[in-house]
Design an enzyme around this catalytic site. Sequence first.
Site, PDB file in Angstrom:
ATOM      1  N   ARG A 178       0.808  -1.068   0.197  1.00  0.00           N
ATOM      2  CA  ARG A 178      -0.161   0.061  -0.012  1.00  0.00           C
ATOM      3  C   ARG A 178       0.870   1.195  -0.027  1.00  0.00           C
ATOM      4  O   ARG A 178       0.606   2.113   0.739  1.00  0.00           O
ATOM      5  CB  ARG A 178      -1.004  -0.009   1.196  1.00  0.00           C
ATOM      6  CG  ARG A 178      -2.099  -1.295   1.192  1.00  0.00           C
ATOM      7  CD  ARG A 178      -3.033  -0.988   2.240  1.00  0.00           C
ATOM      8  NE  ARG A 178      -2.505  -1.344   3.355  1.00  0.00           N
ATOM      9  CZ  ARG A 178      -2.836  -1.104   4.721  1.00  0.00           C
ATOM     10  NH1 ARG A 178      -4.005  -0.298   4.691  1.00  0.00           N
ATOM     11  NH2 ARG A 178      -2.440  -1.496   5.787  1.00  0.00           N
ATOM     12  N   LYS A 224      -1.096   4.408  -0.789  1.00  0.00           N
ATOM     13  CA  LYS A 224      -1.856   4.899   0.444  1.00  0.00           C
ATOM     14  C   LYS A 224      -1.040   5.623   1.029  1.00  0.00           C
ATOM     15  O   LYS A 224      -1.367   6.686   1.628  1.00  0.00           O
ATOM     16  CB  LYS A 224      -2.351   3.870   0.997  1.00  0.00           C
ATOM     17  CG  LYS A 224      -3.316   4.144   2.261  1.00  0.00           C
ATOM     18  CD  LYS A 224      -3.581   3.048   2.863  1.00  0.00           C
ATOM     19  CE  LYS A 224      -4.147   3.464   4.416  1.00  0.00           C
ATOM     20  NZ  LYS A 224      -5.509   3.861   4.193  1.00  0.00           N
ATOM     21  N   ASN A 243     -16.644  -3.014  -5.528  1.00  0.00           N
ATOM     22  CA  ASN A 243     -16.865  -2.308  -4.015  1.00  0.00           C
ATOM     23  C   ASN A 243     -15.888  -0.947  -4.268  1.00  0.00           C
ATOM     24  O   ASN A 243     -15.241  -0.340  -3.283  1.00  0.00           O
ATOM     25  CB  ASN A 243     -16.183  -3.148  -3.178  1.00  0.00           C
ATOM     26  CG  ASN A 243     -17.365  -3.026  -1.880  1.00  0.00           C
ATOM     27  OD1 ASN A 243     -17.877  -1.955  -1.364  1.00  0.00           O
ATOM     28  ND2 ASN A 243     -17.063  -3.849  -1.086  1.00  0.00           N
ATOM     29  N   SER A 256     -22.832   1.094  16.515  1.00  0.00           N
ATOM     30  CA  SER A 256     -21.612   1.648  16.904  1.00  0.00           C
ATOM     31  C   SER A 256     -21.321   3.041  17.646  1.00  0.00           C
ATOM     32  O   SER A 256     -22.067   3.855  17.192  1.00  0.00           O
ATOM     33  CB  SER A 256     -20.304   1.447  15.840  1.00  0.00           C
ATOM     34  OG  SER A 256     -20.957   2.325  14.730  1.00  0.00           O
ATOM     35  N   GLU A 258     -20.134  -1.705  20.145  1.00  0.00           N
ATOM     36  CA  GLU A 258     -19.234  -2.268  19.228  1.00  0.00           C
ATOM     37  C   GLU A 258     -17.708  -1.927  19.496  1.00  0.00           C
ATOM     38  O   GLU A 258     -17.144  -2.119  18.492  1.00  0.00           O
ATOM     39  CB  GLU A 258     -19.596  -1.892  17.670  1.00  0.00           C
ATOM     40  CG  GLU A 258     -21.216  -2.504  17.338  1.00  0.00           C
ATOM     41  CD  GLU A 258     -21.618  -2.399  16.091  1.00  0.00           C
ATOM     42  OE1 GLU A 258     -20.726  -2.227  15.211  1.00  0.00           O
ATOM     43  OE2 GLU A 258     -22.718  -2.106  15.823  1.00  0.00           O
ATOM     44  N   CYS A 292      -8.468   1.358   1.589  1.00  0.00           N
ATOM     45  CA  CYS A 292      -8.445   0.017   1.108  1.00  0.00           C
ATOM     46  C   CYS A 292      -9.100  -0.830   1.782  1.00  0.00           C
ATOM     47  O   CYS A 292      -9.127  -0.433   3.360  1.00  0.00           O
ATOM     48  CB  CYS A 292      -6.914  -0.523   1.005  1.00  0.00           C
ATOM     49  SG  CYS A 292      -6.016   0.251  -0.132  1.00  0.00           S
ATOM     50  N   TRP A 321     -19.237  -8.689   1.333  1.00  0.00           N
ATOM     51  CA  TRP A 321     -18.085  -8.002   1.525  1.00  0.00           C
ATOM     52  C   TRP A 321     -16.635  -8.887   1.914  1.00  0.00           C
ATOM     53  O   TRP A 321     -15.959  -8.585   2.273  1.00  0.00           O
ATOM     54  CB  TRP A 321     -18.259  -6.798   2.651  1.00  0.00           C
ATOM     55  CG  TRP A 321     -18.903  -5.854   2.418  1.00  0.00           C
ATOM     56  CD1 TRP A 321     -19.389  -5.532   1.106  1.00  0.00           C
ATOM     57  CD2 TRP A 321     -19.659  -4.817   3.239  1.00  0.00           C
ATOM     58  NE1 TRP A 321     -20.118  -4.323   1.039  1.00  0.00           N
ATOM     59  CE2 TRP A 321     -20.333  -4.020   2.227  1.00  0.00           C
ATOM     60  CE3 TRP A 321     -19.543  -4.531   4.649  1.00  0.00           C
ATOM     61  CZ2 TRP A 321     -21.006  -2.962   2.898  1.00  0.00           C
ATOM     62  CZ3 TRP A 321     -20.267  -3.511   5.174  1.00  0.00           C
ATOM     63  CH2 TRP A 321     -20.889  -2.654   4.531  1.00  0.00           C
ATOM     64  N   HIS A 380     -30.852  -2.862   9.430  1.00  0.00           N
ATOM     65  CA  HIS A 380     -30.069  -1.317   9.015  1.00  0.00           C
ATOM     66  C   HIS A 380     -29.639  -1.558   7.678  1.00  0.00           C
ATOM     67  O   HIS A 380     -28.970  -2.517   7.320  1.00  0.00           O
ATOM     68  CB  HIS A 380     -29.534  -1.097  10.118  1.00  0.00           C
ATOM     69  CG  HIS A 380     -28.370   0.151   9.683  1.00  0.00           C
ATOM     70  ND1 HIS A 380     -29.176   1.463   9.365  1.00  0.00           N
ATOM     71  CD2 HIS A 380     -27.226   0.312   9.061  1.00  0.00           C
ATOM     72  CE1 HIS A 380     -28.178   2.311   8.919  1.00  0.00           C
ATOM     73  NE2 HIS A 380     -27.214   1.624   8.599  1.00  0.00           N
ATOM     74  N   HIS A 398     -21.886  10.846   8.275  1.00  0.00           N
ATOM     75  CA  HIS A 398     -20.776  10.924   7.653  1.00  0.00           C
ATOM     76  C   HIS A 398     -19.946  12.422   7.801  1.00  0.00           C
ATOM     77  O   HIS A 398     -18.989  12.571   7.234  1.00  0.00           O
ATOM     78  CB  HIS A 398     -21.086  10.646   6.325  1.00  0.00           C
ATOM     79  CG  HIS A 398     -21.477   9.198   6.246  1.00  0.00           C
ATOM     80  ND1 HIS A 398     -22.987   9.048   6.300  1.00  0.00           N
ATOM     81  CD2 HIS A 398     -20.809   8.123   6.056  1.00  0.00           C
ATOM     82  CE1 HIS A 398     -23.019   7.963   5.992  1.00  0.00           C
ATOM     83  NE2 HIS A 398     -22.107   7.314   6.105  1.00  0.00           N
TER      84      HIS A 398
HETATM   85  N1  GLN Z   1     -24.148  -1.514  13.334  1.00  0.00           N
HETATM   86  C1  GLN Z   1     -22.984  -0.897  12.445  1.00  0.00           C
HETATM   87  C2  GLN Z   1     -22.758   0.142  13.182  1.00  0.00           C
HETATM   88  O1  GLN Z   1     -22.986   0.973  13.671  1.00  0.00           O
HETATM   89  C3  GLN Z   1     -23.541  -0.504  11.088  1.00  0.00           C
HETATM   90  C4  GLN Z   1     -22.626  -0.172  10.130  1.00  0.00           C
HETATM   91  C5  GLN Z   1     -23.331   0.050   8.727  1.00  0.00           C
HETATM   92  O2  GLN Z   1     -24.154   0.133   8.538  1.00  0.00           O
HETATM   93  N2  GLN Z   1     -22.311   0.072   7.772  1.00  0.00           N
HETATM   94  O3  GLN Z   1     -21.603   0.592  12.896  1.00  0.00           O
HETATM   95 ZN    ZN Z   2     -25.222   2.093   8.199  1.00  0.00          ZN
END
Ligand code: GLN
Ligand code: ZN
Length: 789
Positions: free
Chosen positions: A20, A23, A147, A465, A516, A548, A593, A673, A726
Amino acid sequence: MAASPILTHTLGFPRMGAQRELKLALERHWRGEIDAAALEAVGAQLRARHWRAQRDAGLAFATVGDFAYYDHMAHHIQLLGCESPRFGFTPGTPELARYFAMARGVQTLSGHGDHAPGSTCGAGCAHAPHPGEGQPALEMTKWFDTNYHYLVPELHADTAFRLGSERLFAEVAEAQALGHRVKAQLVGPLTFLWLSKEKGEAPFDRLDLLDRLLPVYAQILARLKAEGVEWVQIDEPILGLDLPASWTQAFEPAYWQLGKAGPQVLLATYFSPLENHLRLACQLPVAGLHVDAVRAPQELTGVADWLPAYKVLSVGVVDGRNIWRTDPDAALALLRPVAAKHTGPLWVAPSCSLLHVPVSLAGEDALDLELRGWLAFATEKLDEVALIAGLLDGRVAVNDPRLAAARAAIASRRASPRVHRPAVAARLEAAPEGCDRRRSPHPTRQQAQRARLRLPPLPTTTIGSFPQTPAIRAARAAHRRGVLGEAAYQAQMRAEIEHAVRKQEELGLDVLVHGEAERNDMVEYFGEQLDGFAFTANGWVQSYGSRCVKPPVLYGDVARPHAMTVDWTVYAQSLTDKPLKGMLTGPVTILQWSFVRDDQPRSRTCEQIAWAIRDEVVDLEAAGIAIVQIDEPAIREGLPLRRTGWKPYLDWATRAFRISACGVQDTTQIHTHMCYSEFNDILPEIAAMDADVITIETSRSDMELLRGFGSFKYPNEIGPGVYDIHSPRIPGSQEMARLLRKAAEVVPAGNLWVNPDCGLKTRNWPETEAALRHMVQAARALRSAMASA
Ligand code: GLN
Ligand code: ZN
């Protein structure tokens, strides 16, 4: 058998470097630690190394133009001279600086402030920063069904194109100076336009820009020819999509125009069958056609029939999307009839660019030799291409030890008891009728769950999380390295869980999560505990920019030797009287994934994962957990590129989800989700998953999703995300209340949940607390408004 030697090439090679290197250099450059020249030097080294790998493998060509500092579409934006005007670049700004500005956005000190879209900024603002206030990056979206994310070019009705960058020609000269026979590579004009987005007030059709775009492509081709390039690979993967007739019809005139200008063109298609475009692709006025014989082996005969004899037929027989060693006998069995039928030149290649696989198996010493023998990464795939071509044209003898080695590996994988576990197969066979249905319909379950959970209307929750702080990461890393002992690690994670639980109680959330902290990644965490998965040391694949991912290798039948999340979850629940959600990753996302075995249908592999997850759900229920969330953020990205493939996929994918979710009593509430995608076109299938509650990303599109939920009456409960996790921006409670009211217009208030868009692991605690406090306020405000109404 073909008499002349069969030429070999690759459609592209990974850019990041085996370690990498790119990167690291990029991130150092962005931090201001190295200048552009130093970054460019790393780029040049990597290109030289990757071309050398192609030559060392014995490929006929070195492919030039596939390298990118961030993304190849972004390079094309500059090559074609169509940078989005909103960035307002001044004439002196260097090309690379403009490139990174488009890729990463431009920060400002002033920030954007907190206002509802359209309220103080006027129509159309939707939180786009104002001129002079910085610019967000170009939008990113997935490259076909991979991806990998590309940057979406922004085109306007008046966009003009021009030859805007010398980079490609410089790279060609660089490769020539190193003594390579160059095949240049470009994204084709129609694919470029198709993947772009129309911007600006004036509505227009971006296909209308083709006439302006083609002269620039012609100019590029002429330049390449003048520089001694024999072949140009022009990628038009959109020939594997369902296209409107106007787009299909544009191909032929476009390629007539380009054919005049330059070197010989190899038109490259990949990722999906050509179907109704097969004849078109064969008959375009170009010198050759590349087809993906991994995704569409059934079309090879048709291609050989339709392709004029004088054209080159490049057959992609080595899987560029997966990491399994190619069965040379199977490849030859596919190629021999084609070689007999197509009297013109035959080339052999990977199915697509090798961008989607890791660089090399060298250094994967932690994998046991047997498993390692089953794999081929990009570098090994180059060797496979050369071997197969050599066997086909007789340059490689049938007693070549490489062939024997490949055959032995294929045989060992086929027979391995690590791959085939009779108990797993037996369980799938014995799956009882109705195993993918809950015991009662949703209204019945809803009543039972309400009686048990006693939640207020508009319950508040999060997606799972909480901030992955440096301390958490350090502890996990130390534990992994064996520096932090099991007991100390457990204690530290428990402390983190307790911290998260206390914070959530303090904030007044209604349904809690454990946060998490112990999870590095939502797929890896489960893969590591399930049988049938292996992990590479360095199997990195570019996701976007310098990011990555290292997908697990799903090589065998999946089984769950022990519970994976129960202890953490039970501990977390023991700290609070509020209900706490168990948190799992769903079978489709785990499949999507990972690098998935190719010796059985994906649907079957997904079903195996589903049973393992189901066992976990049932164990959580037995341990007293009343709510379990099964995340499926990747469900939409698994959709086949062609519409005809959608229904079969959605049928098995939603069934796999239901198998994982339906082992429980009515009183256990199942959440799911989803994020990262547009879901409006698959709402009935999402409903068919029959989760009691779905939390779903919506806020970035200002609840666009709810239009879909308005016309399609989603039957169960739903939590449309009320803020975008985000961004570091903290929305006010008024803004969230506004989104909630909007949601309440299309979803019955009794079915509405209040939550962020996604997990909070990338945020810090102060941001998280402030945003969640506002979110809880918004829910309370709306509750009392509802009560008084
Ligand atoms: N449960 C995961 C989190 O909260 C869901 C992550 C996701 O949707 N990519 O991080
Ligand atoms: Zn999500």
